[in-house]
Design an enzyme around this catalytic site. Structure first.
Site, PDB file in Angstrom:
ATOM      1  N   LYS A  52       0.844  -1.198   0.000  1.00  0.00           N
ATOM      2  CA  LYS A  52       0.000   0.000   0.000  1.00  0.00           C
ATOM      3  C   LYS A  52       0.887   1.259   0.000  1.00  0.00           C
ATOM      4  CE  LYS A  52      -0.422  -0.528   5.036  1.00  0.00           C
ATOM      5  NZ  LYS A  52      -1.248  -1.086   6.108  1.00  0.00           N
TER       6      LYS A  52
ATOM      7  N   ARG B 138     -10.919  -0.779  14.607  1.00  0.00           N
ATOM      8  CA  ARG B 138     -10.627  -0.019  13.398  1.00  0.00           C
ATOM      9  C   ARG B 138     -11.543  -0.591  12.329  1.00  0.00           C
ATOM     10  NH1 ARG B 138      -4.559   0.657  10.961  1.00  0.00           N
ATOM     11  NH2 ARG B 138      -5.103  -1.379  10.136  1.00  0.00           N
TER      12      ARG B 138
ATOM     13  N   TYR C 126      15.627  29.683  11.531  1.00  0.00           N
ATOM     14  CA  TYR C 126      14.373  30.352  11.898  1.00  0.00           C
ATOM     15  C   TYR C 126      14.155  30.363  13.411  1.00  0.00           C
ATOM     16  CZ  TYR C 126      12.663  30.541   7.085  1.00  0.00           C
ATOM     17  OH  TYR C 126      12.496  30.815   5.765  1.00  0.00           O
TER      18      TYR C 126
ATOM     19  N   MET D 299      11.976  24.595   4.929  1.00  0.00           N
ATOM     20  CA  MET D 299      11.251  23.918   3.851  1.00  0.00           C
ATOM     21  C   MET D 299      12.201  23.153   2.923  1.00  0.00           C
ATOM     22  SD  MET D 299       8.738  25.514   0.940  1.00  0.00           S
ATOM     23  CE  MET D 299       7.553  26.187   2.076  1.00  0.00           C
TER      24      MET D 299
HETATM   25  C1  LIG Z   1      -0.453  -2.026   6.852  1.00  0.00           C
HETATM   26  C2  LIG Z   1      -1.001  -3.348   7.262  1.00  0.00           C
HETATM   27  C3  LIG Z   1      -0.151  -4.470   7.379  1.00  0.00           C
HETATM   28  C4  LIG Z   1       1.348  -4.368   7.323  1.00  0.00           C
HETATM   29  O1  LIG Z   1       1.801  -3.907   8.580  1.00  0.00           O
HETATM   30  P1  LIG Z   1       3.358  -3.733   8.921  1.00  0.00           P
HETATM   31  O2  LIG Z   1       3.361  -3.312  10.334  1.00  0.00           O
HETATM   32  O3  LIG Z   1       3.852  -2.663   8.004  1.00  0.00           O
HETATM   33  O4  LIG Z   1       4.014  -5.029   8.691  1.00  0.00           O
HETATM   34  C5  LIG Z   1      -0.744  -5.705   7.604  1.00  0.00           C
HETATM   35  N1  LIG Z   1      -2.099  -5.822   7.748  1.00  0.00           N
HETATM   36  C6  LIG Z   1      -2.922  -4.759   7.679  1.00  0.00           C
HETATM   37  C7  LIG Z   1      -4.384  -4.954   7.886  1.00  0.00           C
HETATM   38  C8  LIG Z   1      -2.410  -3.492   7.450  1.00  0.00           C
HETATM   39  O5  LIG Z   1      -3.229  -2.431   7.427  1.00  0.00           O
END
Ligand SMILES: *Cc1c(COP(=O)(O)O)cnc(C)c1O
Length: 381
Positions: free
Chosen positions: A55, A149, A267, A319
């Protein structure tokens, strides 16, 4: 030859990416390290299949290069968050199973069909909607065992009407661990017990619980399929994880200047020099995705690897610029036109993230398109 296509197939990133020589921040992606990380996890997963979570553009390292490399290594199951990401992955892995973690978006039904995407379904309405839209095409069922979640609660999963899971093509039942990176956390065992007690919709359905850190919690957590993400990309998920860095971020050294004790840097005059100092100014900043919180603030500033040493940032991150204290380096070790490592093999990404009050996940996925990308073998993408 895992990345043989990377030179012929620019991925549509900014045109200036073709000129990493003119970059302020350059990012080098080592696909062979990515493959070694996947193989190591697949070995650890033993009997369980090892998928890859790709992802968010493969955690910022680039989906277009990551998927073919992982596929060639033997990975056959990929997880993305969104249907568009799934369609991109499909073009790179025609024979893989591709799961969409954020579920079924009915307005994109045609995309799921065309790219043979498998949504991870998490509530009753979504399961019914997929069952009628997809006519039994495969999907996963997400059961929430303690994270609040996504996913059905275990009692909701048990109360699904008979036949619905089969009509929705449920091939995989999965859940996600909230605290896998804290091996001693009591919620791990609670989630494992809840997950193990779930009835399977049919005997052929597979089960999956572990992310990167979950793989290290032991055999009991691995079930049929493991879903590592961060450990593929070089983030530490566990003290024994041995994940190799995949992305190296380096910033060009623009100037090396002298300043006197008592003067301030950057800054807000947030840094007052305690001694006469030499300061290297680097061409990278928060516009590149290097966190502003890595500079002077409530925490000690993060470090940068420059001239053979880890040295602290001075003052705030701008930046487009960062100042680093190079007083302790011989002058010949740091010169304009050289490069300083922001994270990579000499400057662990987890240390930088911790000093910036964040995690390696956020640092990697936040890298901006402005960074010039190249592969360790010299190709760009
Ligand atoms: C992002 C995600 C993973 C991978 O998690 P990592 O901690 O990056 O290994 C696995 N399962 C779900 C449901 C996720 O959202």
């Amino acid at each position: 030859m895992v990345n043989a296509t990377s030179e012929q197939e620019p991925t549509g990133r900014d045109a200036e990416d073709a000129f990493p020589a003119a970059a302020g921040l350059r990012l080098t992606i080592d696909l062979s390290a990515l493959v070694r990380n996947w193989r190591r996890l697949a070995g650890l997963a033993a009997a369980a299949e090892c998928a890859a979570v790709v992802k968010a553009d493969a955690y910022g390292i680039g989906l277009a290069a990551a998927v073919p490399a992982l596929r060639e290594a033997g990975c056959r199951t990929f997880f993305v968050a969104l249907p568009e990401e799934g369609a991109k992955a499909r073009a790179l892995a025609p024979d893989a199973a591709i799961y969409v973690l954020n579920g079924f978006f009915p307005e994109a039904a045609a995309l799921y069909r065309a790219a043979a995407l498998r949504p991870v379904l998490g509530h009753r309405g979504e399961i019914e909607s997929w069952a009628s839209a997809a006519g039994g095409a495969p999907a996963a069922l997400h059961v929430d065992t303690g994270m609040n979640r996504l996913g059905l609660r275990p009692d909701e999963a048990a109360a699904l009407p008979p036949g619905l899971a089969e009509r929705a093509g449920i091939a995989l039942v999965m859940s996600h661990l909230a605290c896998a990176d804290e091996p001693g956390h009591e919620l791990n065992a609670v989630q494992l017990a809840r997950f193990s007690a779930l009835p399977l919709p049919h005997p052929a359905a597979h089960r999956s619980l572990a992310n990167s850190a979950g793989i290290h919690l032991g055999t009991a957590y691995r079930f049929d399929l493991v879903r590592p993400g961060i450990a593929l990309y070089g983030g530490a998920s566990h003290p024994d994880a041995l994940s190799e860095p995949v992305a190296t971020a380096e910033a060009r050294i623009l100037q090396v200047r002298n300043a006197s004790a008592g003067e301030t840097v950057g800054y807000g005059a947030a840094e007052r020099l305690a001694r006469d100092s030499r300061i290297a100014i680097l061409s990278a900043g928060y516009a590149d995705g290097y966190p502003r919180s890595a500079g002077k603030g409530e925490r000690p500033a993060a470090q940068v690897f420059v001239g053979g040493k880890r040295l602290p940032i001075l003052g705030r991150v701008s930046m487009d610029l960062i100042a680093v204290d190079v007083t302790d380096l011989p002058e010949s070790n740091v010169e304009p036109g050289g490069w300083a490592e922001l994270f990579g093999p000499c400057m662990p990404i987890d240390d930088v993230a911790a000093d910036a009050g964040t995690i390696a996940y956020e640092l990697l996925t936040g890298l901006s398109r402005r960074a010039a990308r190249r592969h360790a073998d010299g190709g760009t993408s």
